[in-house]
Design an enzyme around this catalytic site. Structure first.
Site, PDB file in Angstrom:
ATOM      1  N   ASP A 131      40.240  34.843  31.701  1.00  0.00           N
ATOM      2  CA  ASP A 131      40.652  34.936  33.092  1.00  0.00           C
ATOM      3  C   ASP A 131      41.293  33.629  33.535  1.00  0.00           C
ATOM      4  OD1 ASP A 131      40.968  36.075  35.550  1.00  0.00           O
ATOM      5  OD2 ASP A 131      38.962  35.595  36.263  1.00  0.00           O
ATOM      6  N   CYS A 186      48.238  57.127  34.118  1.00  0.00           N
ATOM      7  CA  CYS A 186      47.961  57.341  35.542  1.00  0.00           C
ATOM      8  C   CYS A 186      48.569  58.664  35.999  1.00  0.00           C
ATOM      9  CB  CYS A 186      48.537  56.197  36.377  1.00  0.00           C
ATOM     10  SG  CYS A 186      47.522  54.709  36.343  1.00  0.00           S
ATOM     11  N   CYS A 189      48.484  60.708  39.621  1.00  0.00           N
ATOM     12  CA  CYS A 189      47.326  60.255  40.412  1.00  0.00           C
ATOM     13  C   CYS A 189      47.705  59.086  41.334  1.00  0.00           C
ATOM     14  CB  CYS A 189      46.208  59.827  39.450  1.00  0.00           C
ATOM     15  SG  CYS A 189      44.785  59.112  40.282  1.00  0.00           S
ATOM     16  N   CYS A 192      43.791  55.373  43.753  1.00  0.00           N
ATOM     17  CA  CYS A 192      43.529  53.968  44.083  1.00  0.00           C
ATOM     18  C   CYS A 192      44.401  53.506  45.248  1.00  0.00           C
ATOM     19  CB  CYS A 192      43.735  53.078  42.864  1.00  0.00           C
ATOM     20  SG  CYS A 192      45.344  53.267  42.091  1.00  0.00           S
ATOM     21  N   CYS A 196      42.638  52.303  48.787  1.00  0.00           N
ATOM     22  CA  CYS A 196      42.586  50.859  49.075  1.00  0.00           C
ATOM     23  C   CYS A 196      42.446  50.647  50.582  1.00  0.00           C
ATOM     24  CB  CYS A 196      43.843  50.170  48.552  1.00  0.00           C
ATOM     25  SG  CYS A 196      43.907  48.442  49.036  1.00  0.00           S
ATOM     26  N   CYS A 212      44.757  41.900  49.776  1.00  0.00           N
ATOM     27  CA  CYS A 212      43.672  42.381  48.908  1.00  0.00           C
ATOM     28  C   CYS A 212      42.339  41.712  49.272  1.00  0.00           C
ATOM     29  CB  CYS A 212      44.043  42.096  47.456  1.00  0.00           C
ATOM     30  SG  CYS A 212      42.758  42.561  46.299  1.00  0.00           S
ATOM     31  N   CYS A 243      39.325  50.169  44.209  1.00  0.00           N
ATOM     32  CA  CYS A 243      40.364  50.810  43.390  1.00  0.00           C
ATOM     33  C   CYS A 243      39.886  51.087  41.967  1.00  0.00           C
ATOM     34  CB  CYS A 243      41.659  50.007  43.407  1.00  0.00           C
ATOM     35  SG  CYS A 243      41.493  48.290  42.934  1.00  0.00           S
ATOM     36  N   CYS A 247      38.783  55.431  40.460  1.00  0.00           N
ATOM     37  CA  CYS A 247      39.635  55.763  39.312  1.00  0.00           C
ATOM     38  C   CYS A 247      38.930  56.742  38.366  1.00  0.00           C
ATOM     39  CB  CYS A 247      40.029  54.497  38.563  1.00  0.00           C
ATOM     40  SG  CYS A 247      41.052  54.861  37.130  1.00  0.00           S
TER      41      CYS A 247
HETATM   42  S1  SF4 Z   1      43.071  55.824  40.376  1.00  0.00           S
HETATM   43 FE1  SF4 Z   1      43.198  55.175  38.226  1.00  0.00          FE
HETATM   44  S2  SF4 Z   1      44.358  56.808  37.214  1.00  0.00           S
HETATM   45 FE2  SF4 Z   1      44.657  57.057  39.412  1.00  0.00          FE
HETATM   46  S3  SF4 Z   1      46.547  55.946  39.788  1.00  0.00           S
HETATM   47 FE3  SF4 Z   1      44.884  54.545  40.189  1.00  0.00          FE
HETATM   48  S4  SF4 Z   1      44.582  53.444  38.304  1.00  0.00           S
HETATM   49 FE4  SF4 Z   1      45.816  55.252  37.814  1.00  0.00          FE
HETATM   50  S1  SF4 Z   2      40.552  45.238  45.086  1.00  0.00           S
HETATM   51 FE1  SF4 Z   2      42.319  44.875  46.426  1.00  0.00          FE
HETATM   52  S2  SF4 Z   2      43.809  46.389  45.763  1.00  0.00           S
HETATM   53 FE2  SF4 Z   2      41.824  47.093  44.982  1.00  0.00          FE
HETATM   54  S3  SF4 Z   2      41.047  48.449  46.582  1.00  0.00           S
HETATM   55 FE3  SF4 Z   2      40.219  46.420  46.982  1.00  0.00          FE
HETATM   56  S4  SF4 Z   2      41.655  45.560  48.465  1.00  0.00           S
HETATM   57 FE4  SF4 Z   2      42.696  47.271  47.482  1.00  0.00          FE
END
Ligand code: SF4
Ligand code: SF4
Length: 317
Positions: A131, A186, A189, A192, A196, A212, A243, A247
């Site tokens: 990271d 993806c 879909c 996410c 958000c 974010c 997010c 998923c």
């Molecule tokens: S929720 Fe997961 S599968 Fe759906 S668009 Fe977002 S990252 Fe892709």
């Molecule tokens: S981590 Fe950031 S981009 Fe993901 S849902 Fe939370 S606010 Fe949105």
């Protein structure tokens, strides 16, 4: 003497023995496309105050500049998905931050692996990253076949989801490369993007860090949150997992196997008001080895204020 294939298999077996869930290899080359994407993202201002991302740009997109003579980039995944769940009264904390600081845990394992490689293979140059700003880890993960960069900006492994730390080891050892991941699963879909809370995913795989919750609750060092944030933060005190939670690929997530990632007991026991009452000294002592220390006590107190929203103020658009 081993063949390159046998050496790669030996490294993968050592990585598995050290607790890594995946280990795959890519050739060390310049990341042309990713360089352009990163440049566009930075020029759009989406990086917010993370100016350090602009520094050493040429090193970040070319591992041969980061580690002279680099031939291979080995990428590792380590699952951090916890078996535990946060109690109702606790403020929300992103799952990756529940245990001991992953930088230390993973860096130590990478150093052990590098030592074992030197003992087995001979005098090689190598440098591990976890990271870490200088390396585009998700790009290397895709190049070595570990998954795709999804619409939420995370790397998704097709069988294991996205609750993983990504680490890399850049080495001058020439190794056979694994096949890259070439598809995007993806599809249509948009869960996410729709879920958000702050509309931070501005287009597929492009996250505006300035919106974010993860950035705002950890990286932003201002004394106050942007206006209206308290109505959109979805009660996240440190980071955000929304997010990833929505998923469908994370239905494959299974609990990690690392004792170091077991939750700090206070994360599962402190209520929002108990967090508010923590003194700076208590915070430092309790979370000294935790990723949460990155936000510092002041940052956590600021984030708590945003959770304690005053519902008489209308949400800003
Ligand atoms: S929720 Fe997961 S599968 Fe759906 S668009 Fe977002 S990252 Fe892709
Ligand atoms: S981590 Fe950031 S981009 Fe993901 S849902 Fe939370 S606010 Fe949105």
């Amino acid at each position: 003497m081993r063949t390159p294939d046998a050496t790669a298999s030996w490294i993968k077996a050592r990585a598995a023995a050290l607790g890594f869930d995946e280990c795959r290899i890519a050739k060390a080359v310049m990341l042309e496309d990713d360089a352009h994407r990163l440049e566009d993202w930075l020029h759009s201002g989406y990086g917010g105050t993370m100016n350090y991302l602009e520094r050493h740009f040429d090193l970040r997109v070319d591992p041969r500049k980061l580690v002279p003579g680099a031939k291979s980039v080995i990428t590792f995944l380590m699952n951090y998905f916890p078996a535990e769940t946060l109690p109702e009264q606790a403020p929300k904390i992103a799952r990756y931050a529940w245990g001991k600081d992953y930088h230390e845990v993973i860096r130590e394992r990478l150093n052990i692996l590098l030592d074992q490689m030197r003992a087995e293979i001979g005098d090689i140059t190598g440098r591990g990253f976890v990271d870490s700003a200088p390396v585009l880890e998700r790009s290397w993960a895709v190049r070595s076949g570990l998954g795709w960069v999804a619409k939420n900006g995370n790397l998704i492994h097709p069988k294991k989801g996205s609750y993983f730390f990504i680490a890399t080891l850049i080495t001058d050892l020439e190794l056979p490369e694994d096949a890259p991941f070439q598809t995007d699963h993806c599809g249509t879909c948009t869960r996410c993007i729709d879920a958000c809370p702050t509309g931070a995913i501005v287009s597929p795989a492009v996250v505006d860090a300035r919106k974010c919750i993860s950035y705002l609750t950890i990286e932003l060092k201002e004394a106050a949150m942007p206006t209206g944030f308290e109505h959109r933060n979805d009660d996240w005190m440190f980071g955000c997992d929304v997010c990833q939670e929505v998923c469908p690929w994370n239905r494959f997530s299974s609990p990690h196997r690392q004792s170091e990632f077991l939750p700090v007991p206070e994360i599962l026991s402190l209520s929002t008001s108990e967090w508010e009452q923590l003194t700076e000294d208590q915070f430092r002592k309790t979370f000294r080895d935790s990723p949460i220390s990155r936000a510092k006590w002041k940052g956590i107190q600021r984030n708590l204020k945003a959770i304690r929203k005053d519902d008489s103020i209308p949400p800003s658009s």
